[in-house]
Scaffold this motif. Structure first.
Motif, PDB file in Angstrom:
ATOM      1  N   SER A  81      -7.665  -3.839  -8.507  1.00 22.58           N
ATOM      2  CA  SER A  81      -7.902  -3.403  -9.906  1.00 22.58           C
ATOM      3  C   SER A  81      -8.286  -2.063  -9.087  1.00 22.58           C
ATOM      4  O   SER A  81      -8.883  -2.054  -8.198  1.00 22.58           O
ATOM      5  CB  SER A  81      -8.967  -4.146 -10.524  1.00 22.58           C
ATOM      6  OG  SER A  81     -10.057  -3.782  -9.367  1.00 22.58           O
ATOM      7  N   VAL A  82      -8.772  -0.988  -9.763  1.00 19.71           N
ATOM      8  CA  VAL A  82      -9.382  -0.085  -9.101  1.00 19.71           C
ATOM      9  C   VAL A  82     -10.436   0.627  -9.878  1.00 19.71           C
ATOM     10  O   VAL A  82     -10.296   0.698 -11.996  1.00 19.71           O
ATOM     11  CB  VAL A  82      -8.583   1.496  -9.233  1.00 19.71           C
ATOM     12  CG1 VAL A  82      -9.252   2.627  -8.973  1.00 19.71           C
ATOM     13  CG2 VAL A  82      -7.337   0.768  -8.518  1.00 19.71           C
ATOM     14  N   ARG A  83     -11.533   0.932  -9.865  1.00 18.01           N
ATOM     15  CA  ARG A  83     -12.974   1.379 -11.136  1.00 18.01           C
ATOM     16  C   ARG A  83     -14.003   2.717  -9.987  1.00 18.01           C
ATOM     17  O   ARG A  83     -13.899   2.643  -8.893  1.00 18.01           O
ATOM     18  CB  ARG A  83     -13.701  -0.017 -11.345  1.00 18.01           C
ATOM     19  CG  ARG A  83     -14.354  -1.167 -10.174  1.00 18.01           C
ATOM     20  CD  ARG A  83     -15.037  -1.995 -10.378  1.00 18.01           C
ATOM     21  NE  ARG A  83     -15.362  -2.745  -9.045  1.00 18.01           N
ATOM     22  CZ  ARG A  83     -13.926  -3.788  -9.044  1.00 18.01           C
ATOM     23  NH1 ARG A  83     -12.958  -4.660  -9.460  1.00 18.01           N
ATOM     24  NH2 ARG A  83     -14.619  -4.643  -7.384  1.00 18.01           N
ATOM     25  N   GLY A  84     -14.602   2.293 -10.708  1.00 16.45           N
ATOM     26  CA  GLY A  84     -16.051   3.864 -10.983  1.00 16.45           C
ATOM     27  C   GLY A  84     -16.241   4.389 -11.110  1.00 16.45           C
ATOM     28  O   GLY A  84     -15.611   4.576 -12.631  1.00 16.45           O
ATOM     29  N   ALA A 104       2.228   2.462   0.883  1.00 12.10           N
ATOM     30  CA  ALA A 104       3.766   3.223   0.377  1.00 12.10           C
ATOM     31  C   ALA A 104       4.205   1.496   0.558  1.00 12.10           C
ATOM     32  O   ALA A 104       3.969   0.487   0.816  1.00 12.10           O
ATOM     33  CB  ALA A 104       3.861   4.132   1.653  1.00 12.10           C
ATOM     34  N   ALA A 105       5.681   1.401  -0.258  1.00 15.63           N
ATOM     35  CA  ALA A 105       5.834   0.385  -0.751  1.00 15.63           C
ATOM     36  C   ALA A 105       6.508  -0.481   0.991  1.00 15.63           C
ATOM     37  O   ALA A 105       7.382   0.663   1.703  1.00 15.63           O
ATOM     38  CB  ALA A 105       7.376   1.026  -1.414  1.00 15.63           C
ATOM     39  N   GLY A 106       6.292  -1.651   1.040  1.00 19.08           N
ATOM     40  CA  GLY A 106       7.353  -2.263   1.776  1.00 19.08           C
ATOM     41  C   GLY A 106       6.022  -1.388   3.676  1.00 19.08           C
ATOM     42  O   GLY A 106       6.131  -2.014   4.359  1.00 19.08           O
ATOM     43  N   GLY A 107       5.332  -1.223   3.123  1.00 21.34           N
ATOM     44  CA  GLY A 107       4.169  -0.602   4.060  1.00 21.34           C
ATOM     45  C   GLY A 107       2.648  -0.848   3.999  1.00 21.34           C
ATOM     46  O   GLY A 107       1.280  -0.414   3.709  1.00 21.34           O
ATOM     47  N   ILE A 108       2.462  -2.666   4.307  1.00 19.23           N
ATOM     48  CA  ILE A 108       0.977  -2.347   3.774  1.00 19.23           C
ATOM     49  C   ILE A 108       0.492  -1.801   5.384  1.00 19.23           C
ATOM     50  O   ILE A 108       0.672  -1.985   6.512  1.00 19.23           O
ATOM     51  CB  ILE A 108       0.849  -3.827   3.908  1.00 19.23           C
ATOM     52  CG1 ILE A 108       1.404  -4.707   2.858  1.00 19.23           C
ATOM     53  CG2 ILE A 108      -0.698  -4.682   4.366  1.00 19.23           C
ATOM     54  CD1 ILE A 108       1.248  -5.868   2.678  1.00 19.23           C
ATOM     55  N   ALA A 109      -1.248  -1.592   5.030  1.00 14.90           N
ATOM     56  CA  ALA A 109      -1.824  -1.064   6.323  1.00 14.90           C
ATOM     57  C   ALA A 109      -1.632  -2.586   7.478  1.00 14.90           C
ATOM     58  O   ALA A 109      -1.229  -1.145   8.904  1.00 14.90           O
ATOM     59  CB  ALA A 109      -3.211  -0.377   5.753  1.00 14.90           C
ATOM     60  N   LEU A 142      -6.817   7.764  -7.982  1.00 16.24           N
ATOM     61  CA  LEU A 142      -6.442   6.408  -7.786  1.00 16.24           C
ATOM     62  C   LEU A 142      -6.155   5.260  -9.063  1.00 16.24           C
ATOM     63  O   LEU A 142      -5.078   4.448  -8.109  1.00 16.24           O
ATOM     64  CB  LEU A 142      -8.324   5.507  -7.460  1.00 16.24           C
ATOM     65  CG  LEU A 142      -8.810   6.633  -5.944  1.00 16.24           C
ATOM     66  CD1 LEU A 142     -10.459   6.183  -6.384  1.00 16.24           C
ATOM     67  CD2 LEU A 142      -8.149   6.452  -4.595  1.00 16.24           C
ATOM     68  N   GLN A 143      -6.610   5.294 -10.104  1.00 18.63           N
ATOM     69  CA  GLN A 143      -5.447   4.775 -10.804  1.00 18.63           C
ATOM     70  C   GLN A 143      -3.981   4.263 -11.686  1.00 18.63           C
ATOM     71  O   GLN A 143      -3.583   3.435 -11.279  1.00 18.63           O
ATOM     72  CB  GLN A 143      -6.239   4.885 -11.923  1.00 18.63           C
ATOM     73  CG  GLN A 143      -7.753   4.097 -12.398  1.00 18.63           C
ATOM     74  CD  GLN A 143      -8.442   4.975 -13.615  1.00 18.63           C
ATOM     75  OE1 GLN A 143      -8.070   5.737 -13.837  1.00 18.63           O
ATOM     76  NE2 GLN A 143      -9.297   4.069 -14.008  1.00 18.63           N
ATOM     77  N   THR A 144      -3.335   5.463 -10.494  1.00 18.60           N
ATOM     78  CA  THR A 144      -1.830   5.791 -10.230  1.00 18.60           C
ATOM     79  C   THR A 144      -1.671   5.141  -9.076  1.00 18.60           C
ATOM     80  O   THR A 144       0.186   5.150  -8.471  1.00 18.60           O
ATOM     81  CB  THR A 144      -1.939   7.042  -9.856  1.00 18.60           C
ATOM     82  OG1 THR A 144      -1.912   7.629  -8.938  1.00 18.60           O
ATOM     83  CG2 THR A 144      -2.397   8.220 -11.491  1.00 18.60           C
ATOM     84  N   LEU A 145      -2.654   4.818  -8.183  1.00 19.31           N
ATOM     85  CA  LEU A 145      -1.463   4.085  -7.035  1.00 19.31           C
ATOM     86  C   LEU A 145      -0.871   1.821  -7.403  1.00 19.31           C
ATOM     87  O   LEU A 145      -1.533   1.836  -8.529  1.00 19.31           O
ATOM     88  CB  LEU A 145      -2.900   3.024  -5.835  1.00 19.31           C
ATOM     89  CG  LEU A 145      -3.193   5.389  -5.435  1.00 19.31           C
ATOM     90  CD1 LEU A 145      -5.228   3.762  -4.514  1.00 19.31           C
ATOM     91  CD2 LEU A 145      -2.743   5.611  -4.422  1.00 19.31           C
ATOM     92  N   ARG A 146      -0.206   2.673  -7.340  1.00 20.90           N
ATOM     93  CA  ARG A 146       1.088   1.091  -6.554  1.00 20.90           C
ATOM     94  C   ARG A 146       0.757   0.603  -5.889  1.00 20.90           C
ATOM     95  O   ARG A 146       1.372   1.080  -4.918  1.00 20.90           O
ATOM     96  CB  ARG A 146       2.235   1.159  -8.056  1.00 20.90           C
ATOM     97  CG  ARG A 146       1.822   1.944  -8.851  1.00 20.90           C
ATOM     98  CD  ARG A 146       1.461   0.724 -10.357  1.00 20.90           C
ATOM     99  NE  ARG A 146       1.508   1.711 -11.329  1.00 20.90           N
ATOM    100  CZ  ARG A 146      -0.190   2.103 -12.226  1.00 20.90           C
ATOM    101  NH1 ARG A 146      -0.997   2.491 -10.528  1.00 20.90           N
ATOM    102  NH2 ARG A 146      -0.285   2.578 -13.125  1.00 20.90           N
ATOM    103  N   HIS A 147       0.807  -0.931  -5.807  1.00 25.22           N
ATOM    104  CA  HIS A 147       1.425  -1.708  -4.204  1.00 25.22           C
ATOM    105  C   HIS A 147       0.347  -3.061  -5.116  1.00 25.22           C
ATOM    106  O   HIS A 147      -0.392  -3.313  -5.939  1.00 25.22           O
ATOM    107  CB  HIS A 147       0.273  -1.276  -3.093  1.00 25.22           C
ATOM    108  CG  HIS A 147       0.616  -2.176  -2.130  1.00 25.22           C
ATOM    109  ND1 HIS A 147       0.342  -3.240  -2.102  1.00 25.22           N
ATOM    110  CD2 HIS A 147       1.369  -1.487  -0.786  1.00 25.22           C
ATOM    111  CE1 HIS A 147       0.537  -3.685  -0.436  1.00 25.22           C
ATOM    112  NE2 HIS A 147       1.384  -2.637  -0.707  1.00 25.22           N
ATOM    113  N   PRO A 148       1.135  -4.335  -4.638  1.00 26.50           N
ATOM    114  CA  PRO A 148       1.034  -6.165  -4.757  1.00 26.50           C
ATOM    115  C   PRO A 148      -0.230  -6.242  -4.553  1.00 26.50           C
ATOM    116  O   PRO A 148      -0.567  -6.873  -4.780  1.00 26.50           O
ATOM    117  CB  PRO A 148       2.004  -6.225  -3.965  1.00 26.50           C
ATOM    118  CG  PRO A 148       3.182  -5.175  -4.229  1.00 26.50           C
ATOM    119  CD  PRO A 148       2.375  -4.153  -3.668  1.00 26.50           C
TER     120      PRO A 148
END
Length: 415
Positions: free
Chosen positions: A334-337, A397-402, A324-330
């Motif tokens: 944060s990611v935690r757990g 994914a880049a350019g593809g917000i859900a 999860l910490q490798t996910l990149r998106h504007p």
């Protein structure tokens, strides 16, 4: 959405109170870490009924125990004794390294029981004047939905038009030991806390905070009441979340995974001097400690041990958090757990992302508006976790917000 799904949803909305905002799918079957809806679509369950199915859906050992016990006796009430209660109390007390157990049904009931125990302990042991017992809790807490409990919630939606509320509670910022000290008075009997604030967005306390809280409570003759309903029994990679700090509270509040999702079972577990304040008639529950619930809970605890689910949570949780910490998106803030309780906090609403994940076969739920919580069953396979991570990568994914929101508020499908 098909007419079949629509029919189920329409019937529920027509006849049921609208106190939840579920995702629009209708689950008909479940096994292990996967669920199937009424149209035959399968989904990886990354919520686990808020940690109630740590052992996985419809675990065969729990199903067998439930069936066998139901064929013998399901309910006696506490007016009579049954052959499961004593063994359940002994096994759970020993697991927690405590001396007594008071069984209930739901988490909120267990929290209410803990509050009653702490207050009576304060009067009888600490010498607080009757009617003046004081409990400290934390902002952004979630301990249940009774009027007493929501009365000390900092979430406006939980409190609105449900008052008047019970006095005797003070809220302080989570993780602020100086604020706890300032809030303490000679009438303080307990501090009620979640080792990780789950509903608030999987908020972890600062390093060392629980140890400082333990020392402060010892110095002030105040009980530590640990609400481990969601975090306990392996969810965070240790048996209890308090174990990460090497802290033993005075009282554990347990529920959810205590019965593996088969039956509502909760319990308060503590020392004899704390739970010993109850006498006949001072507290009770018709279903609390019933033989069916006790039998299932005993087997649920054995499954945790035999299948090494605590250890699996630690091992697989580390891998999941790293991924999860490798996910990149504007949109990712944060990611935690800890263990298999992870969260992705966003700068924007999380609901559209959860809906997009649903379309890709992964079920999770937003919490606190902007947080995606991921907490699959502890028996989940690595390849299933990889499937969930893959779905997240697609959504982010880049350019593809859900699901984007257009200026006029209409939803726009992913690019």
């Amino acid at each position: 959405m098909s007419p079949v799904t629509h029919d189920f949803i329409d019937r529920e909305d027509a006849w049921g109170a609208h106190n939840y905002h579920p995702l629009d799918l209708v689950i008909a079957e479940a096994k292990g870490a996967w669920v199937t809806d009424v149209e035959g679509r399968r989904y990886l369950d990354c919520l686990s009924a808020y940690s109630a199915v740590n052992q996985g859906h419809c675990h065969p050992r729990l199903l067998r125990t439930l069936t066998e016990q139901a064929a013998r006796v399901t309910l006696t009430s506490r007016a009579f004794r049954n052959d499961q209660l004593g063994a359940f109390c002994e096994e759970l007390a020993q697991l927690c390294d405590m001396e007594m157990v008071l069984p209930m049904n739901t988490g909120a009931e267990a929290v209410e029981t803990a509050i009653k125990a702490a207050r009576r302990w304060g009067y009888r042991t600490k010498g607080i004047a009757d009617g003046r017992a004081h409990i400290i809790a934390f902002e952004n807490n979630f301990h249940g939905r009774t009027t007493t409990i929501v009365g000390f919630s900092s979430e406006a939606a939980y409190r609105e038009q449900f008052g008047p509320f019970a006095p005797g509670f003070t809220l302080v910022p989570f993780g602020d030991i100086d604020a706890v000290l300032r809030a303490m008075t000679p009438d303080t009997c307990a501090v009620l806390f979640e080792p990780i604030q789950c509903e608030a967005g999987v908020l972890l306390p600062p390093d060392g905070f629980l140890r400082e809280l333990r020392a402060l409570c010892d110095a002030q003759q105040v009980l530590m009441l640990a609400d481990e309903i969601q975090t306990g029994l392996g969810r965070t990679g240790t048996l209890f979340a308090c174990d990460h700090d090497g802290v033993t509270p005075d009282l554990y509040i347990l529920g959810k995974a205590l019965s593996g999702g088969f039956y509502p079972v909760s319990a308060v577990v503590s020392r004899r001097d704390v739970l010993g304040v109850f006498g006949p008639g001072s507290h009770g529950s018709t279903f609390g400690g019933n033989p069916l619930g006790c039998a299932v809970a005993r087997e649920a605890l054995r499954v945790l041990r035999d299948e090494q689910l605590v250890e699996r949570s630690a091992h697989e949780g580390r891998w999941l958090l790293q991924q999860l910490q490798t996910l990149r998106h504007p949109a990712i803030k944060s990611v935690r757990g800890r263990g298999l309780m992870c969260a992705i906090e966003l700068y924007e609403a999380a609901r559209p992302y959860c809906e997009a994940l649903q379309q890709r076969g992964v079920l999770c739920k937003e919490t606190h508006g902007t947080v995606i919580r991921l907490s699959p069953p502890l028996m989940v396979a690595r390849e299933d976790l990889a499937f969930a991570v893959g779905a997240l990568r697609e959504v982010f994914a880049a350019g593809g917000i859900a699901l984007r929101q257009t200026a006029d508020g209409r939803r726009q499908e992913p690019q």
